[in-house]
Design a protein around this motif. Sequence first.
Motif, short mmCIF file in Angstrom:
data_model
loop_
_atom_site.label_atom_id
_atom_site.label_comp_id
_atom_site.label_asym_id
_atom_site.label_seq_id
_atom_site.Cartn_x
_atom_site.Cartn_y
_atom_site.Cartn_z
N SER A 93 8.98 49.05 58.31
CA SER A 93 8.72 50.52 58.47
C SER A 93 9.79 51.13 57.95
O SER A 93 9.50 52.38 57.51
N LEU A 94 11.01 50.91 58.04
CA LEU A 94 12.00 51.70 57.58
C LEU A 94 12.02 51.80 56.02
O LEU A 94 12.30 52.78 55.41
N VAL A 95 11.71 50.69 55.33
CA VAL A 95 11.59 50.71 54.10
C VAL A 95 10.42 51.74 53.57
O VAL A 95 10.54 52.43 52.61
N GLY A 96 9.29 51.61 54.33
CA GLY A 96 8.24 52.42 54.00
C GLY A 96 8.38 53.82 54.08
O GLY A 96 8.09 54.97 53.37
N SER A 97 9.41 54.14 55.25
CA SER A 97 9.63 55.71 55.24
C SER A 97 10.65 56.11 54.19
O SER A 97 10.81 57.35 53.78
N LEU A 98 11.59 55.28 53.69
CA LEU A 98 12.51 55.74 52.45
C LEU A 98 11.33 55.88 51.26
O LEU A 98 11.92 56.78 50.31
N VAL A 99 10.41 54.84 51.23
CA VAL A 99 9.60 55.17 49.88
C VAL A 99 8.94 56.60 50.10
O VAL A 99 8.76 57.38 49.08
N PHE A 100 8.29 56.92 51.21
CA PHE A 100 8.03 58.30 51.51
C PHE A 100 9.05 59.40 51.06
O PHE A 100 8.73 60.49 50.43
N MET A 101 10.25 59.17 51.54
CA MET A 101 11.28 60.02 51.18
C MET A 101 11.54 60.10 49.51
O MET A 101 11.85 61.32 49.08
N ALA A 102 11.28 58.86 48.91
CA ALA A 102 11.48 59.01 47.40
C ALA A 102 10.28 59.63 46.90
O ALA A 102 10.50 60.32 45.66
N LEU A 103 9.00 59.76 47.34
CA LEU A 103 7.91 60.54 47.07
C LEU A 103 8.39 62.24 46.99
O LEU A 103 8.01 63.06 46.09
N VAL A 104 8.65 62.65 47.84
CA VAL A 104 9.28 63.88 48.44
C VAL A 104 10.18 64.30 47.34
O VAL A 104 10.39 65.35 46.84
N ALA A 105 11.34 63.30 47.17
CA ALA A 105 12.30 63.61 45.93
C ALA A 105 11.61 63.92 44.78
O ALA A 105 11.96 64.78 43.83
N VAL A 106 10.84 62.84 44.36
CA VAL A 106 10.18 62.94 42.92
C VAL A 106 9.44 64.36 42.84
O VAL A 106 9.56 64.93 41.85
N ALA A 107 8.98 64.80 44.15
CA ALA A 107 7.95 66.23 44.25
C ALA A 107 8.97 67.21 43.88
O ALA A 107 8.53 68.21 43.15
N VAL A 108 9.94 67.17 44.52
CA VAL A 108 10.93 68.39 44.39
C VAL A 108 11.36 68.49 43.14
O VAL A 108 11.72 69.35 42.33
N LEU A 109 12.01 67.20 42.40
CA LEU A 109 12.38 67.25 41.15
C LEU A 109 11.41 67.88 39.99
O LEU A 109 11.72 68.54 39.14
N THR A 110 10.24 67.43 40.10
CA THR A 110 8.98 68.02 39.25
C THR A 110 8.83 69.42 39.46
O THR A 110 8.99 69.91 38.50
N PHE A 111 9.03 69.90 40.90
CA PHE A 111 8.73 71.32 40.95
C PHE A 111 10.03 71.97 40.34
O PHE A 111 9.81 72.98 39.50
N HIS A 112 11.14 71.56 40.43
CA HIS A 112 12.40 72.29 40.06
C HIS A 112 12.19 72.09 38.38
O HIS A 112 12.51 73.19 37.56
N LYS A 113 11.69 71.06 37.58
CA LYS A 113 11.83 71.05 36.23
C LYS A 113 10.62 72.18 35.89
O LYS A 113 10.68 72.85 34.62
N ARG A 114 9.72 72.27 36.47
CA ARG A 114 8.53 73.03 36.16
C ARG A 114 9.01 74.72 36.22
O ARG A 114 8.87 75.33 35.28
#
Length: 201
Positions: A175-196
């Motif tokens: 479950s902890l690794v799963g939560s880290l993967v969800f955190m990675a999804l948030v980080a990818v989205a933030v970086l994508t928004f920043h680049k746009r």
Amino acid sequence: MESQDNNKVSGSVDGIGGSKGGVGMSTKVSICDLILRVLALLLTLAAAIVLGVDKQTKVVPFQFTPTLPLVNVEAHAKWHYLSAFVYSMVANIIACSYGAISSLILLGTLYRKTGLVQIITVFDLVMVGLLFSANGAALAIGLMGYKGNSHVQWNKVCNVFDKFCDQAAISIVLSLVGSLVFMALVAVAVLTFHKRFASRN
């Protein structure tokens, strides 16, 4: 006159090429997002299954009073006896269900621009908070089972129910690794928004 036409043509070609490059980058990000989302789904599903089948029965010696002899008593350990594990189970089921739904939505909007991406990112962040809080609660009660608490006279139980505790620990790690993967999804989205926004400016 010819030079102006050539400039217009070359400008339009560059614009098309830039647009194709942007679409290609967006598609790559979407596929990466989809892979991470499926991974989070599988991890939280595995965590829920491992915890859901976690139970153990042991025969332990028990003495009712100091004057009476020891009596062997059958003791049971099940995940739903502890509210922290119930919370962890519910949190992982919610995260798993959300991972499946968001993956289907992402597949339907893979090649189209949509406002759902921002909404999904917000829910990704909610899943991070939900899983971290559930993992914290489960980890706290798990440590209590492994070490006990001498201040309140709570004895450790994992020396007796070793299989139960080990299986609960595996569920917490998944479950902890799963939560880290969800955190990675948030980080990818933030970086994508920043680049746009950076490219627009």
